[in-house]
Design a protein around this motif. Sequence first.
Motif, PDB file in Angstrom:
ATOM      1  N   LEU A 165       0.831  -1.211   0.000  1.00 32.76           N
ATOM      2  CA  LEU A 165       0.000   0.000   0.000  1.00 32.76           C
ATOM      3  C   LEU A 165       0.865   1.261   0.000  1.00 32.76           C
ATOM      4  N   ASP A 166       0.438   2.244  -0.788  1.00 32.18           N
ATOM      5  CA  ASP A 166       1.057   3.566  -0.790  1.00 32.18           C
ATOM      6  C   ASP A 166       0.383   4.383   0.316  1.00 32.18           C
ATOM      7  N   VAL A 167       1.043   4.479   1.463  1.00 36.08           N
ATOM      8  CA  VAL A 167       0.426   5.103   2.645  1.00 36.08           C
ATOM      9  C   VAL A 167       0.107   6.576   2.399  1.00 36.08           C
ATOM     10  N   HIS A 168       0.979   7.296   1.744  1.00 38.27           N
ATOM     11  CA  HIS A 168       0.734   8.717   1.468  1.00 38.27           C
ATOM     12  C   HIS A 168      -0.509   8.903   0.609  1.00 38.27           C
ATOM     13  N   LEU A 169      -0.632   8.073  -0.416  1.00 47.60           N
ATOM     14  CA  LEU A 169      -1.803   8.152  -1.295  1.00 47.60           C
ATOM     15  C   LEU A 169      -3.070   7.770  -0.528  1.00 47.60           C
ATOM     16  N   LEU A 170      -2.981   6.756   0.320  1.00 46.60           N
ATOM     17  CA  LEU A 170      -4.125   6.336   1.122  1.00 46.60           C
ATOM     18  C   LEU A 170      -4.594   7.461   2.036  1.00 46.60           C
ATOM     19  N   ASN A 171      -3.662   8.161   2.653  1.00 49.72           N
ATOM     20  CA  ASN A 171      -4.039   9.256   3.544  1.00 49.72           C
ATOM     21  C   ASN A 171      -4.739  10.388   2.800  1.00 49.72           C
ATOM     22  N   ARG A 172      -4.334  10.654   1.594  1.00 51.28           N
ATOM     23  CA  ARG A 172      -5.002  11.683   0.791  1.00 51.28           C
ATOM     24  C   ARG A 172      -6.440  11.277   0.479  1.00 51.28           C
ATOM     25  N   VAL A 173      -6.634   9.998   0.163  1.00 49.74           N
ATOM     26  CA  VAL A 173      -7.991   9.506  -0.126  1.00 49.74           C
ATOM     27  C   VAL A 173      -8.845   9.543   1.139  1.00 49.74           C
ATOM     28  N   LYS A 174      -8.280   9.156   2.264  1.00 49.69           N
ATOM     29  CA  LYS A 174      -9.027   9.186   3.531  1.00 49.69           C
ATOM     30  C   LYS A 174      -9.437  10.610   3.895  1.00 49.69           C
ATOM     31  N   THR A 175      -8.560  11.567   3.645  1.00 49.96           N
ATOM     32  CA  THR A 175      -8.900  12.972   3.913  1.00 49.96           C
ATOM     33  C   THR A 175     -10.057  13.424   3.034  1.00 49.96           C
ATOM     34  N   GLY A 176     -10.051  13.009   1.765  1.00 54.21           N
ATOM     35  CA  GLY A 176     -11.146  13.347   0.857  1.00 54.21           C
ATOM     36  C   GLY A 176     -12.453  12.697   1.281  1.00 54.21           C
ATOM     37  N   LEU A 177     -12.378  11.444   1.740  1.00 57.47           N
ATOM     38  CA  LEU A 177     -13.589  10.755   2.205  1.00 57.47           C
ATOM     39  C   LEU A 177     -14.169  11.410   3.450  1.00 57.47           C
ATOM     40  N   CYS A 230      -9.835   0.259  -3.971  1.00 59.40           N
ATOM     41  CA  CYS A 230      -8.446  -0.166  -4.182  1.00 59.40           C
ATOM     42  C   CYS A 230      -7.619   1.072  -4.519  1.00 59.40           C
ATOM     43  N   VAL A 231      -6.857   1.526  -3.560  1.00 58.03           N
ATOM     44  CA  VAL A 231      -6.051   2.729  -3.728  1.00 58.03           C
ATOM     45  C   VAL A 231      -4.704   2.296  -4.302  1.00 58.03           C
ATOM     46  N   ASP A 232      -4.581   2.414  -5.600  1.00 55.40           N
ATOM     47  CA  ASP A 232      -3.438   1.836  -6.303  1.00 55.40           C
ATOM     48  C   ASP A 232      -2.365   2.884  -6.599  1.00 55.40           C
ATOM     49  N   GLY A 233      -1.279   2.813  -5.819  1.00 56.72           N
ATOM     50  CA  GLY A 233      -0.140   3.693  -6.064  1.00 56.72           C
ATOM     51  C   GLY A 233       0.707   3.184  -7.226  1.00 56.72           C
ATOM     52  N   GLN A 234       1.772   3.885  -7.510  1.00 58.47           N
ATOM     53  CA  GLN A 234       2.616   3.530  -8.658  1.00 58.47           C
ATOM     54  C   GLN A 234       3.214   2.137  -8.536  1.00 58.47           C
ATOM     55  N   ASN A 235       3.453   1.683  -7.295  1.00 59.27           N
ATOM     56  CA  ASN A 235       4.084   0.375  -7.121  1.00 59.27           C
ATOM     57  C   ASN A 235       3.150  -0.790  -7.447  1.00 59.27           C
ATOM     58  N   ARG A 236       1.887  -0.513  -7.772  1.00 59.49           N
ATOM     59  CA  ARG A 236       0.974  -1.568  -8.200  1.00 59.49           C
ATOM     60  C   ARG A 236       0.817  -1.621  -9.723  1.00 59.49           C
ATOM     61  N   TYR A 295     -17.832  -8.079  -3.524  1.00 57.41           N
ATOM     62  CA  TYR A 295     -17.531  -6.658  -3.339  1.00 57.41           C
ATOM     63  C   TYR A 295     -17.794  -5.873  -4.633  1.00 57.41           C
ATOM     64  N   GLU A 296     -18.180  -4.648  -4.449  1.00 58.06           N
ATOM     65  CA  GLU A 296     -18.157  -3.707  -5.563  1.00 58.06           C
ATOM     66  C   GLU A 296     -16.790  -3.026  -5.511  1.00 58.06           C
ATOM     67  N   VAL A 297     -15.983  -3.308  -6.500  1.00 62.08           N
ATOM     68  CA  VAL A 297     -14.608  -2.831  -6.496  1.00 62.08           C
ATOM     69  C   VAL A 297     -14.523  -1.497  -7.228  1.00 62.08           C
ATOM     70  N   VAL A 298     -13.969  -0.513  -6.549  1.00 55.86           N
ATOM     71  CA  VAL A 298     -13.751   0.810  -7.141  1.00 55.86           C
ATOM     72  C   VAL A 298     -12.251   1.076  -7.103  1.00 55.86           C
ATOM     73  N   GLN A 299     -11.680   1.245  -8.262  1.00 55.97           N
ATOM     74  CA  GLN A 299     -10.242   1.485  -8.329  1.00 55.97           C
ATOM     75  C   GLN A 299      -9.952   2.982  -8.256  1.00 55.97           C
ATOM     76  N   ILE A 300      -9.023   3.347  -7.373  1.00 52.71           N
ATOM     77  CA  ILE A 300      -8.553   4.735  -7.237  1.00 52.71           C
ATOM     78  C   ILE A 300      -7.084   4.748  -7.638  1.00 52.71           C
ATOM     79  N   PRO A 301      -6.785   4.881  -8.929  1.00 47.35           N
ATOM     80  CA  PRO A 301      -5.378   4.839  -9.362  1.00 47.35           C
ATOM     81  C   PRO A 301      -4.683   6.173  -9.140  1.00 47.35           C
ATOM     82  N   PHE A 302      -3.400   6.111  -8.903  1.00 44.83           N
ATOM     83  CA  PHE A 302      -2.623   7.311  -8.572  1.00 44.83           C
ATOM     84  C   PHE A 302      -2.698   8.364  -9.668  1.00 44.83           C
TER      85      PHE A 302
END
Length: 655
Positions: free
Chosen positions: A527-539, A589-595, A619-626
């Motif tokens: 997981l890209d933690v920085h990217l995840l935190n940005r998404v959590k802030t938006g949510l 699915c919060v997909d950073g560059q490493n995915r 699951y209903e899968v929603v992809q959140i690509p970087f």
Amino acid sequence: MALISLKSFRFYSPNTAASRSLVMTLSKSLNFISGQQKSQNYSSLAMRMLYSKVKSRYMFCRNNHVQLRIQSLSVNETMHLCEDPGNSPISDNRWMDEQMFFKKLKGLDTSKEIFKFLSSLEIMSDIMASAALQRISEVEVDDNSLKNSEAVLENEVFRALCFQFEYESSKLSNTGLFNALQALIKLRVDPQSSLIAGLLSESQERLVKGQLTIKNLCDLGETLLELEGPSCATLEQILNHMQEKDIEMWSPIEMVMVYRMLQMSVREGKQYQDLLNRMNNVTLTIASQLSPKFMSIILNSLVVLRQTQAFPLVITLCKHSVKHVPYFTDDELVNVLEAFLYFGHCEQIFTEALETHVPKSIFTMHPETVSKIMKYCCQKIILSKPIFDAVAEVFISDADGFTTNQIAECIVPFGTLNYLPPSGPLLFGKLESILRAHFSQFQPHTLLNLLHSFVLIQCYPVNFLAKIFSPYFLQQLQAQPPGLDRFVTSQLTQLFLTATLECPFYEGPKLLPKYQVKASLMPVCSLDVHLLNRVKTGLLYLLKKRIYFASDVSTPYFYTVDIEIKLDEEGFVLPAAQCEEVHRRIALCVDGQNRFCINSHHLLGEEAIKQRHLKLLGYEVVQIPFFEIESLKNCRKMAAYLRKKIFPHAYGLRC
């Protein structure tokens, strides 16, 4: 494998002892023409005088009455051998200048031809004679064994050469001495013989006197390594002499020879790191001048010597290697790729050069080269469709030439990088036929890696799952390193989950619960933690309260969900902790560059199968690509993006 001792030499004469005495007596008056003592400044008169002197000396006649003279000059005499033979005072059929000699010698492919050629000459220099021995070793030695030992070691011309090299060793040039020594050892001449002992003694005497060049030191070092291994005490003297030399004056070939010498003798190089540091610094300045061969050798030495501190040199060599890609031999290209892998370096222009070169040359490449190219692409996460398509084609047409490990190294990247080539059905059909015929020849972990890569791209090895899940195979896995560690059991569990979710027709044995794990361990898709935190802030901005979503959620089905949102039957967002009345589960699915494959938007195999399986699990899968959110600079823009992505049909959110 035959060994030869000078004690067993018999010269061809009715009276063997008398012949030996005669030859020894005659040889005392003979010297080789020393290659290191040549000069272009001799006058015509001096040459004529020298020729007269040479003509008066005769070594011995063999039983077939063909005369052989192996001639040399005394210590203070020199001769230039590379002039036009037509203008030379010694321009008859008994003499051949060195350039013509070497050209002729190179075209001879058997020892019989070489001995016949030598018999036609009456006079030759020590350099020419040692070159003949080297050519014999090249054509007669195969995989460290002498193909026709009797025809070589019992040949009278060979014996004559050996005899004079032994008794005239002090008169030899350095080049003649070391070339002969290397060739004789390669021809498996007995190391305890007086011939080898005498040549070694002469070599060490010159070493002590400081008479050896860098090339001579390296030649002697390689010889001692062959005979005695890295523990040889003289090696330290050789390396100490090298340290005293002015490295900035070394030619590229001398630099390469010392790297190889150090590579073979000291391995990690800690004892001579100061010498290596100086060499690395000088090599950095001449990197652009290195040939493909030299560049490959130096990169290989840097890997073996673990020169991680020489990263500037590595980067420079890797950059310059790009222009040589079409000209590297298979072995040279493998060395370069191994350096890229060992030092963790990656050059886009190098990959582009491979993409141009590989499709054109793939069918002439050695399988080891092909597998190393795929390993490079896999470890660097480079999805190169031109390379992958070419490898698939060559594998389909010539898979029988690959070892089991090479097969795995070629095929696993297809699954890792989530790419099914256009020839995919033919490729995996070929693989299935190979597995049917040679299943037992694959190492257990190699086989598991191979079959696991199949399922990542939806190619299901159902005909082999029963064998994989059998107690016998699992015991084999456990018996070999790394055993049944967390990564291996993750692969097994994912294979089992694939059989359950995507192959409902499979009715074979199941994977026992004790071999299953509850959570995946696939670090490539971390997981890209920085990217995840940005998404959590938006949510949080969108849903107002943190209780309405959960992150890093472990499911009962092996996979971990980056962010989970629960909805009731009417579409209301439920608190993440609520377990009742949950009608829909949304997996973000919060997909950073490493995915993704490098420099692309192509998901890696591990993330692709995860999202595929989550859908099959309900699951209903929603992809959140970087690449969709990297330009969103504030919470409001992020929230608007997430609302459209997660709730595309809702006019208003009901929390």
